[in-house]
Design a protein around this motif. Structure first.
Motif, PDB file in Angstrom:
ATOM      1  N   ALA A  52     -16.021  17.833  77.693  1.00  0.00           N
ATOM      2  CA  ALA A  52     -17.492  17.194  77.642  1.00  0.00           C
ATOM      3  C   ALA A  52     -17.389  15.740  76.904  1.00  0.00           C
ATOM      4  CB  ALA A  52     -18.370  18.313  77.015  1.00  0.00           C
ATOM      5  N   ILE A  53     -16.714  15.400  76.121  1.00  0.00           N
ATOM      6  CA  ILE A  53     -16.780  14.360  75.547  1.00  0.00           C
ATOM      7  C   ILE A  53     -16.247  13.463  76.297  1.00  0.00           C
ATOM      8  CG2 ILE A  53     -15.515  12.881  73.762  1.00  0.00           C
ATOM      9  CD1 ILE A  53     -15.760  15.405  71.925  1.00  0.00           C
ATOM     10  N   THR A  54     -15.456  13.590  77.385  1.00  0.00           N
ATOM     11  CA  THR A  54     -14.763  12.650  78.238  1.00  0.00           C
ATOM     12  C   THR A  54     -15.893  12.391  79.144  1.00  0.00           C
ATOM     13  OG1 THR A  54     -12.474  13.397  77.766  1.00  0.00           O
ATOM     14  CG2 THR A  54     -12.813  12.209  79.804  1.00  0.00           C
ATOM     15  N   ARG A  55     -16.498  13.349  79.683  1.00  0.00           N
ATOM     16  CA  ARG A  55     -17.631  13.098  80.741  1.00  0.00           C
ATOM     17  C   ARG A  55     -18.762  12.277  80.198  1.00  0.00           C
ATOM     18  NH1 ARG A  55     -16.843  18.387  81.777  1.00  0.00           N
ATOM     19  NH2 ARG A  55     -18.736  19.161  80.559  1.00  0.00           N
ATOM     20  N   ALA A  56     -19.008  12.517  78.917  1.00  0.00           N
ATOM     21  CA  ALA A  56     -20.280  11.729  78.215  1.00  0.00           C
ATOM     22  C   ALA A  56     -19.709  10.174  78.180  1.00  0.00           C
ATOM     23  CB  ALA A  56     -20.541  12.163  76.785  1.00  0.00           C
ATOM     24  N   ILE A  57     -18.322  10.048  77.812  1.00  0.00           N
ATOM     25  CA  ILE A  57     -17.792   8.482  77.719  1.00  0.00           C
ATOM     26  C   ILE A  57     -17.907   8.153  79.162  1.00  0.00           C
ATOM     27  CG2 ILE A  57     -15.882   7.056  76.826  1.00  0.00           C
ATOM     28  CD1 ILE A  57     -15.427   9.450  74.610  1.00  0.00           C
ATOM     29  N   LYS A  58     -17.220   8.572  80.186  1.00  0.00           N
ATOM     30  CA  LYS A  58     -17.150   8.000  81.504  1.00  0.00           C
ATOM     31  C   LYS A  58     -18.623   7.841  82.148  1.00  0.00           C
ATOM     32  CE  LYS A  58     -12.495   9.213  82.270  1.00  0.00           C
ATOM     33  NZ  LYS A  58     -11.562  10.137  83.287  1.00  0.00           N
ATOM     34  N   GLY A  80     -21.097   6.746  80.577  1.00  0.00           N
ATOM     35  CA  GLY A  80     -21.776   5.598  80.028  1.00  0.00           C
ATOM     36  C   GLY A  80     -22.458   5.667  78.688  1.00  0.00           C
ATOM     37  N   TRP A  81     -21.882   6.482  77.935  1.00  0.00           N
ATOM     38  CA  TRP A  81     -22.363   6.705  76.767  1.00  0.00           C
ATOM     39  C   TRP A  81     -21.684   5.627  75.871  1.00  0.00           C
ATOM     40  CZ3 TRP A  81     -19.794   7.147  71.840  1.00  0.00           C
ATOM     41  CH2 TRP A  81     -20.306   7.462  70.662  1.00  0.00           C
ATOM     42  N   ILE A  82     -22.398   4.933  74.754  1.00  0.00           N
ATOM     43  CA  ILE A  82     -22.268   3.916  74.005  1.00  0.00           C
ATOM     44  C   ILE A  82     -22.333   4.316  72.506  1.00  0.00           C
ATOM     45  CG2 ILE A  82     -21.888   2.148  75.619  1.00  0.00           C
ATOM     46  CD1 ILE A  82     -24.315   1.172  74.683  1.00  0.00           C
ATOM     47  N   LYS A  83     -21.662   3.913  71.521  1.00  0.00           N
ATOM     48  CA  LYS A  83     -22.305   4.513  70.150  1.00  0.00           C
ATOM     49  C   LYS A  83     -23.437   3.669  70.018  1.00  0.00           C
ATOM     50  CE  LYS A  83     -20.382   3.970  65.262  1.00  0.00           C
ATOM     51  NZ  LYS A  83     -19.273   3.611  64.594  1.00  0.00           N
ATOM     52  N   PRO A  84     -24.226   4.143  69.418  1.00  0.00           N
ATOM     53  CA  PRO A  84     -25.477   3.453  68.787  1.00  0.00           C
ATOM     54  C   PRO A  84     -25.375   2.633  67.626  1.00  0.00           C
ATOM     55  CG  PRO A  84     -25.763   5.800  68.406  1.00  0.00           C
ATOM     56  CD  PRO A  84     -24.430   5.700  69.057  1.00  0.00           C
ATOM     57  N   ILE A  85     -26.010   1.427  67.928  1.00  0.00           N
ATOM     58  CA  ILE A  85     -26.163   0.545  66.639  1.00  0.00           C
ATOM     59  C   ILE A  85     -27.165   0.937  65.533  1.00  0.00           C
ATOM     60  CG2 ILE A  85     -26.216  -1.872  65.740  1.00  0.00           C
ATOM     61  CD1 ILE A  85     -25.328  -2.670  68.412  1.00  0.00           C
ATOM     62  N   ILE A  86     -26.790   1.459  64.534  1.00  0.00           N
ATOM     63  CA  ILE A  86     -27.882   1.881  63.708  1.00  0.00           C
ATOM     64  C   ILE A  86     -28.649   0.858  62.888  1.00  0.00           C
ATOM     65  CG2 ILE A  86     -28.236   3.445  61.441  1.00  0.00           C
ATOM     66  CD1 ILE A  86     -25.840   5.291  62.542  1.00  0.00           C
ATOM     67  N   ARG A  87     -27.782  -0.300  62.530  1.00  0.00           N
ATOM     68  CA  ARG A  87     -28.537  -1.337  61.855  1.00  0.00           C
ATOM     69  C   ARG A  87     -28.939  -2.663  62.913  1.00  0.00           C
ATOM     70  NH1 ARG A  87     -25.046  -5.623  61.836  1.00  0.00           N
ATOM     71  NH2 ARG A  87     -22.983  -5.238  62.170  1.00  0.00           N
ATOM     72  N   GLY A  88     -29.760  -3.498  62.529  1.00  0.00           N
ATOM     73  CA  GLY A  88     -30.071  -4.530  63.336  1.00  0.00           C
ATOM     74  C   GLY A  88     -29.068  -5.652  63.351  1.00  0.00           C
ATOM     75  N   GLN A  89     -29.276  -6.459  64.385  1.00  0.00           N
ATOM     76  CA  GLN A  89     -27.960  -7.362  64.364  1.00  0.00           C
ATOM     77  C   GLN A  89     -28.290  -8.470  63.439  1.00  0.00           C
ATOM     78  OE1 GLN A  89     -26.186  -8.875  67.524  1.00  0.00           O
ATOM     79  NE2 GLN A  89     -26.221  -6.684  68.641  1.00  0.00           N
ATOM     80  N   SER A  90     -26.867  -9.078  62.702  1.00  0.00           N
ATOM     81  CA  SER A  90     -27.108  -9.825  61.810  1.00  0.00           C
ATOM     82  C   SER A  90     -27.458 -11.238  62.275  1.00  0.00           C
ATOM     83  CB  SER A  90     -25.652 -10.184  61.286  1.00  0.00           C
ATOM     84  OG  SER A  90     -25.526 -11.125  60.272  1.00  0.00           O
ATOM     85  N   THR A  91     -28.383 -11.975  61.499  1.00  0.00           N
ATOM     86  CA  THR A  91     -28.898 -13.362  61.778  1.00  0.00           C
ATOM     87  C   THR A  91     -28.473 -14.393  60.946  1.00  0.00           C
ATOM     88  OG1 THR A  91     -30.639 -12.869  60.141  1.00  0.00           O
ATOM     89  CG2 THR A  91     -31.137 -12.252  62.623  1.00  0.00           C
ATOM     90  N   VAL A  92     -27.261 -13.791  60.212  1.00  0.00           N
ATOM     91  CA  VAL A  92     -26.634 -14.811  59.508  1.00  0.00           C
ATOM     92  C   VAL A  92     -25.515 -15.756  60.207  1.00  0.00           C
ATOM     93  CG1 VAL A  92     -25.113 -15.289  57.393  1.00  0.00           C
ATOM     94  CG2 VAL A  92     -26.908 -13.377  57.285  1.00  0.00           C
TER      95      VAL A  92
END
Length: 88
Positions: A30-36, A38-50
């Protein structure tokens, strides 16, 4: 990944997996199917502007008997007589 499992909280972070136990044969396909699929790890924080270049450099202070690391040339270190602005 586990379409036959009910989500048990509002944040969609806990599932009732029924009689499944922690076994590779239950989870890996099931994990392999999800990754293949198109699953990607969600970004919990905003992108750095520094700008990394503005953070200066870390250097070991050769005059310090404990050889502490100091940051030099950073926008994060206020200069003498200067104060940080409060934002928000």
């Amino acid at each position: 990944a586990f379409l036959d499992c009910a989500v048990t909280n509002a944040d969609s972070t806990v599932m009732n997996l029924g009689n499944r136990v922690s076994r590779k044969k239950d989870y890996i396909p099931a994990i392999t199917r999800a990754i293949k699929g198109g699953w990607i790890k969600p970004i919990i924080r905003g992108q750095s502007t520094v700008d990394i270049a503005k953070l200066g450099k870390l250097e070991v202070d050769p005059l310090d008997p404990y050889q502490r690391v100091v940051r030099r040339g950073s926008v994060l270190v206020p200069k003498s007589g200067e104060h940080f602005k409060l934002v928000g």
